[in-house]
Scaffold this motif. Structure first.
Motif, PDB file in Angstrom:
ATOM      1  N   ARG A   1       0.836  -1.204   0.000  1.00 35.62           N
ATOM      2  CA  ARG A   1       0.000   0.000   0.000  1.00 35.62           C
ATOM      3  C   ARG A   1       0.871   1.254   0.000  1.00 35.62           C
ATOM      4  NH1 ARG A   1      -2.683  -2.687   4.347  1.00 35.62           N
ATOM      5  NH2 ARG A   1      -1.961  -1.040   5.762  1.00 35.62           N
ATOM      6  N   ALA A   2       1.923   1.242   0.805  1.00 29.19           N
ATOM      7  CA  ALA A   2       2.800   2.413   0.893  1.00 29.19           C
ATOM      8  C   ALA A   2       3.479   2.696  -0.442  1.00 29.19           C
ATOM      9  CB  ALA A   2       3.845   2.197   1.986  1.00 29.19           C
ATOM     10  N   TYR A   3       3.846   1.649  -1.174  1.00 24.80           N
ATOM     11  CA  TYR A   3       4.489   1.809  -2.482  1.00 24.80           C
ATOM     12  C   TYR A   3       3.550   2.507  -3.459  1.00 24.80           C
ATOM     13  CZ  TYR A   3       6.118   0.299  -7.131  1.00 24.80           C
ATOM     14  OH  TYR A   3       6.516   0.256  -8.444  1.00 24.80           O
ATOM     15  N   MET A   4       2.308   2.043  -3.522  1.00 23.09           N
ATOM     16  CA  MET A   4       1.343   2.655  -4.437  1.00 23.09           C
ATOM     17  C   MET A   4       1.123   4.130  -4.105  1.00 23.09           C
ATOM     18  SD  MET A   4       0.861  -0.030  -6.179  1.00 23.09           S
ATOM     19  CE  MET A   4       1.060  -1.808  -5.972  1.00 23.09           C
ATOM     20  N   ILE A   5       1.065   4.426  -2.831  1.00 25.18           N
ATOM     21  CA  ILE A   5       0.830   5.811  -2.403  1.00 25.18           C
ATOM     22  C   ILE A   5       2.025   6.686  -2.744  1.00 25.18           C
ATOM     23  CG2 ILE A   5       0.482   7.287  -0.376  1.00 25.18           C
ATOM     24  CD1 ILE A   5      -1.167   4.899   0.794  1.00 25.18           C
ATOM     25  N   ARG A   6       3.234   6.164  -2.618  1.00 29.05           N
ATOM     26  CA  ARG A   6       4.420   6.967  -2.975  1.00 29.05           C
ATOM     27  C   ARG A   6       4.389   7.346  -4.458  1.00 29.05           C
ATOM     28  NH1 ARG A   6       7.208   3.101   0.110  1.00 29.05           N
ATOM     29  NH2 ARG A   6       8.171   2.204  -1.750  1.00 29.05           N
ATOM     30  N   LEU A   7       3.952   6.431  -5.316  1.00 28.27           N
ATOM     31  CA  LEU A   7       3.864   6.755  -6.743  1.00 28.27           C
ATOM     32  C   LEU A   7       2.843   7.864  -6.982  1.00 28.27           C
ATOM     33  CD1 LEU A   7       3.914   3.169  -8.315  1.00 28.27           C
ATOM     34  CD2 LEU A   7       5.820   4.789  -8.121  1.00 28.27           C
ATOM     35  N   ALA A   8       1.722   7.788  -6.283  1.00 30.32           N
ATOM     36  CA  ALA A   8       0.691   8.824  -6.416  1.00 30.32           C
ATOM     37  C   ALA A   8       1.204  10.173  -5.928  1.00 30.32           C
ATOM     38  CB  ALA A   8      -0.557   8.421  -5.640  1.00 30.32           C
ATOM     39  N   VAL A   9       1.929  10.169  -4.828  1.00 31.05           N
ATOM     40  CA  VAL A   9       2.491  11.412  -4.293  1.00 31.05           C
ATOM     41  C   VAL A   9       3.504  12.003  -5.272  1.00 31.05           C
ATOM     42  CG1 VAL A   9       4.004  12.346  -2.490  1.00 31.05           C
ATOM     43  CG2 VAL A   9       2.070  10.877  -1.869  1.00 31.05           C
ATOM     44  N   ALA A  10       4.322  11.154  -5.879  1.00 26.29           N
ATOM     45  CA  ALA A  10       5.309  11.647  -6.850  1.00 26.29           C
ATOM     46  C   ALA A  10       4.614  12.334  -8.019  1.00 26.29           C
ATOM     47  CB  ALA A  10       6.183  10.492  -7.344  1.00 26.29           C
ATOM     48  N   ALA A  11       3.502  11.756  -8.486  1.00 29.87           N
ATOM     49  CA  ALA A  11       2.751  12.375  -9.584  1.00 29.87           C
ATOM     50  C   ALA A  11       2.166  13.715  -9.154  1.00 29.87           C
ATOM     51  CB  ALA A  11       1.650  11.425 -10.050  1.00 29.87           C
ATOM     52  N   ALA A  12       1.622  13.764  -7.940  1.00 33.21           N
ATOM     53  CA  ALA A  12       1.047  15.012  -7.429  1.00 33.21           C
ATOM     54  C   ALA A  12       2.116  16.084  -7.274  1.00 33.21           C
ATOM     55  CB  ALA A  12       0.348  14.751  -6.098  1.00 33.21           C
ATOM     56  N   GLN A  13       3.272  15.702  -6.770  1.00 33.61           N
ATOM     57  CA  GLN A  13       4.352  16.669  -6.591  1.00 33.61           C
ATOM     58  C   GLN A  13       4.878  17.198  -7.916  1.00 33.61           C
ATOM     59  OE1 GLN A  13       6.957  14.288  -4.105  1.00 33.61           O
ATOM     60  NE2 GLN A  13       6.186  15.247  -2.226  1.00 33.61           N
ATOM     61  N   ALA A  14       4.688  16.412  -8.983  1.00 36.85           N
ATOM     62  CA  ALA A  14       5.105  16.860 -10.312  1.00 36.85           C
ATOM     63  C   ALA A  14       4.051  17.741 -10.972  1.00 36.85           C
ATOM     64  CB  ALA A  14       5.408  15.646 -11.196  1.00 36.85           C
ATOM     65  N   GLY A  15       2.917  17.948 -10.286  1.00 34.53           N
ATOM     66  CA  GLY A  15       1.922  18.884 -10.779  1.00 34.53           C
ATOM     67  C   GLY A  15       0.628  18.291 -11.263  1.00 34.53           C
ATOM     68  N   ALA A  16       0.456  16.962 -11.166  1.00 35.26           N
ATOM     69  CA  ALA A  16      -0.821  16.364 -11.584  1.00 35.26           C
ATOM     70  C   ALA A  16      -1.967  16.978 -10.789  1.00 35.26           C
ATOM     71  CB  ALA A  16      -0.781  14.850 -11.388  1.00 35.26           C
ATOM     72  N   ASP A  17      -3.080  17.192 -11.460  1.00 36.09           N
ATOM     73  CA  ASP A  17      -4.247  17.810 -10.821  1.00 36.09           C
ATOM     74  C   ASP A  17      -5.052  16.795 -10.022  1.00 36.09           C
ATOM     75  OD1 ASP A  17      -4.283  20.590 -12.299  1.00 36.09           O
ATOM     76  OD2 ASP A  17      -3.941  19.056 -13.824  1.00 36.09           O
ATOM     77  N   ALA A  18      -4.953  15.532 -10.423  1.00 35.16           N
ATOM     78  CA  ALA A  18      -5.735  14.470  -9.784  1.00 35.16           C
ATOM     79  C   ALA A  18      -4.941  13.181  -9.819  1.00 35.16           C
ATOM     80  CB  ALA A  18      -7.071  14.293 -10.501  1.00 35.16           C
ATOM     81  N   VAL A  19      -5.272  12.302  -8.894  1.00 36.81           N
ATOM     82  CA  VAL A  19      -4.741  10.938  -8.895  1.00 36.81           C
ATOM     83  C   VAL A  19      -5.926  10.000  -8.938  1.00 36.81           C
ATOM     84  CG1 VAL A  19      -3.532   9.179  -7.565  1.00 36.81           C
ATOM     85  CG2 VAL A  19      -2.615  11.507  -7.667  1.00 36.81           C
ATOM     86  N   GLN A  20      -5.893   9.066  -9.882  1.00 46.11           N
ATOM     87  CA  GLN A  20      -6.997   8.129 -10.048  1.00 46.11           C
ATOM     88  C   GLN A  20      -6.485   6.716  -9.764  1.00 46.11           C
ATOM     89  OE1 GLN A  20      -8.683   6.591 -13.985  1.00 46.11           O
ATOM     90  NE2 GLN A  20     -10.084   8.284 -13.528  1.00 46.11           N
ATOM     91  N   PHE A  21      -7.046   6.084  -8.742  1.00 49.91           N
ATOM     92  CA  PHE A  21      -6.663   4.723  -8.393  1.00 49.91           C
ATOM     93  C   PHE A  21      -7.584   3.735  -9.102  1.00 49.91           C
ATOM     94  CE2 PHE A  21      -5.247   7.031  -4.468  1.00 49.91           C
ATOM     95  CZ  PHE A  21      -3.884   6.788  -4.621  1.00 49.91           C
ATOM     96  N   ASP A  22      -6.978   2.762  -9.775  1.00 45.38           N
ATOM     97  CA  ASP A  22      -7.735   1.694 -10.419  1.00 45.38           C
ATOM     98  C   ASP A  22      -7.317   0.359  -9.801  1.00 45.38           C
ATOM     99  OD1 ASP A  22      -9.480   0.404 -12.083  1.00 45.38           O
ATOM    100  OD2 ASP A  22      -8.403   0.848 -13.939  1.00 45.38           O
ATOM    101  N   TYR A  23      -8.115  -0.676 -10.015  1.00 45.00           N
ATOM    102  CA  TYR A  23      -7.875  -1.988  -9.393  1.00 45.00           C
ATOM    103  C   TYR A  23      -7.696  -1.832  -7.886  1.00 45.00           C
ATOM    104  CZ  TYR A  23      -7.546  -4.150 -13.966  1.00 45.00           C
ATOM    105  OH  TYR A  23      -7.843  -4.614 -15.231  1.00 45.00           O
TER     106      TYR A  23
END
Length: 399
Positions: free
Chosen positions: A189-211
């Motif tokens: 779970r922590a790994y998936m969240i780190r990837l989402a945080v990296a995208a957000a820190q790069a400026g993504a407006d939203a994070v969409q979790f699938d599966y």
């Protein structure tokens, strides 16, 4: 002020507290996802605490500004998003057809992270590629063109991770390989969240979790299958952990679910663990995959759902409004931009789905095509956007 939104448990701690200071309120951190920030003034300061420790303080205006994503968009794999020719053509078409969101795959079900976030786990399992050479540069370019970026992260289906870290995975039939990760595993779970945080820190407006679910029965072998309660608790736990990391960054937190999950039957909950009311505590938007072709023949009295796009979208929209319309969620369904099971696929097919959306005054939608081939969808969008009596031809049910 007692809070009664249907999202917050009815207990003695479900309160907002005035600090005696104008435009400032405090609340327990666990209740923050249920706060209807859109109903508060932009200069309202919200303080949230866990125990007696202040954990977060923010202006509602900051969050509203970042999360005001008006979704009308397309899906892109990381390979195609990193392809200059495809991206240039797609941006031009999106602007032409008034689309404003691109959902970009950050990690797919194979477990491949398509850009260089350099997470230690991705590097360890050899799961990183540079299909998108510079994700921040891509985000900046899309923003310049008026397009919001939603970073898609597949969560508990990850072949690369399951292969290299079998202790995080669920075994397949007969004890073999399944490609599924156990939602109860905290490290995964922590790994998936780190990837989402990296995208957000790069400026993504939203994070969409699938599966973000448990696997279908028959695809895995459990030593002891978790109960429905355990499954729903683990899915909610992941979203709560994701919320705690992503909420301070101001991104919209979103999730894909099966279209069938709008019905919330006990049988489906026992398989997937996707209790939408529980999940909604930590989400700003939900995207059911209401593809007509994915409903079985005879579903709700419809002989061939794949060939009745208007009806199936209308049924799903009505159910969303009836069952979940009281939740403070943006409803952004995935529509079908591909011809699976359709007798005569063509522009008419998406146009009918859009017509059903317009009939219910539901403005937000995403179009899915796994191969990112959208020429037929663009034709449908041109017809859907054409003014009435403009002389535009009617769509037909031939390709």
């Amino acid at each position: 002020i007692p809070v009664k939104t249907g999202l917050i448990p009815d207990d003695e701690q479900a309160w907002l507290v005035s600090d005696g200071i104008p435009n400032m309120i405090s609340l327990p951190q666990r209740l923050l996802p249920s706060l209807l920030t859109q109903l508060l003034p932009d200069d309202m300061v919200v303080r949230c605490s866990s125990g007696n420790v202040l954990q977060d303080s923010f202006s509602t205006g900051q969050l509203k500004q970042r999360r005001a994503v008006s979704d009308r968009g397309l899906y892109a794999t990381s390979v195609m998003a990193g392809n200059r020719s495809w991206l240039t053509k797609t941006v031009a078409q999106m602007k032409k057809h008034r689309l404003n969101t691109l959902v970009v795959n950050i990690k797919d079900i194979e477990g491949i992270v398509g850009t260089a976030f350099n997470d230690p786990v991705s590097l360890q399992i050899k799961g990183q590629r540079s299909y998108i050479p510079d994700f921040k540069k891509l985000v900046d370019e899309l923003h310049t063109n008026g397009i919001s970026v939603c970073a898609r992260v597949t969560v508990f289906r990850d072949h690369q991770l399951a292969q290299h870290k079998p202790e995080w995975a669920v075994a397949g039939p007969g004890g073999g390989f399944s490609g599924w990760i156990n939602p109860a595993n905290a490290e995964a779970r922590a790994y998936m969240i780190r990837l989402a945080v990296a995208a957000a820190q790069a400026g993504a407006d939203a994070v969409q979790f699938d599966y973000i679910r448990y696997p279908e029965r028959g695809t895995v072998t459990w030593t002891a299958e978790p109960s429905m309660q355990q499954k729903t608790q683990n899915i909610e736990l992941f979203l709560r952990e994701a919320y705690q990391s992503l909420n301070p960054l101001g991104v919209s937190i979103e999730a894909d679910v099966f279209g069938i999950m709008l019905w919330q039957t006990e049988a489906d909950l026992a398989v997937t663990g996707q209790n939408l009311r529980h999940m909604a505590r930590y989400l700003h938007a939900i995207s059911p995959m209401i593809y007509p072709s994915h409903f079985g023949n005879g579903f709700r009295g419809t002989p061939s759902p794949a060939n009745e796009p208007y009806k199936m979208i209308a049924i799903s929209n009505a159910l969303m409004e009836e069952e979940l319309g009281d939740l403070p969620l943006r409803y952004v369904p995935w529509l079908q931009g591909f011809g699976y099971k359709v007798s005569h696929y063509g522009p008419w097919y998406l146009q009918e789905q859009l017509r059903a959306m317009q009939a219910e005054k539901m403005p937000h939608f995403l179009v899915w095509n796994a191969s990112n081939v959208y020429e037929t969808s663009y034709q449908a969008l041109a017809l859907a956007n054409a003014p009435r009596n403009s002389g535009a031809p009617e769509a037909t049910n031939t390709d």
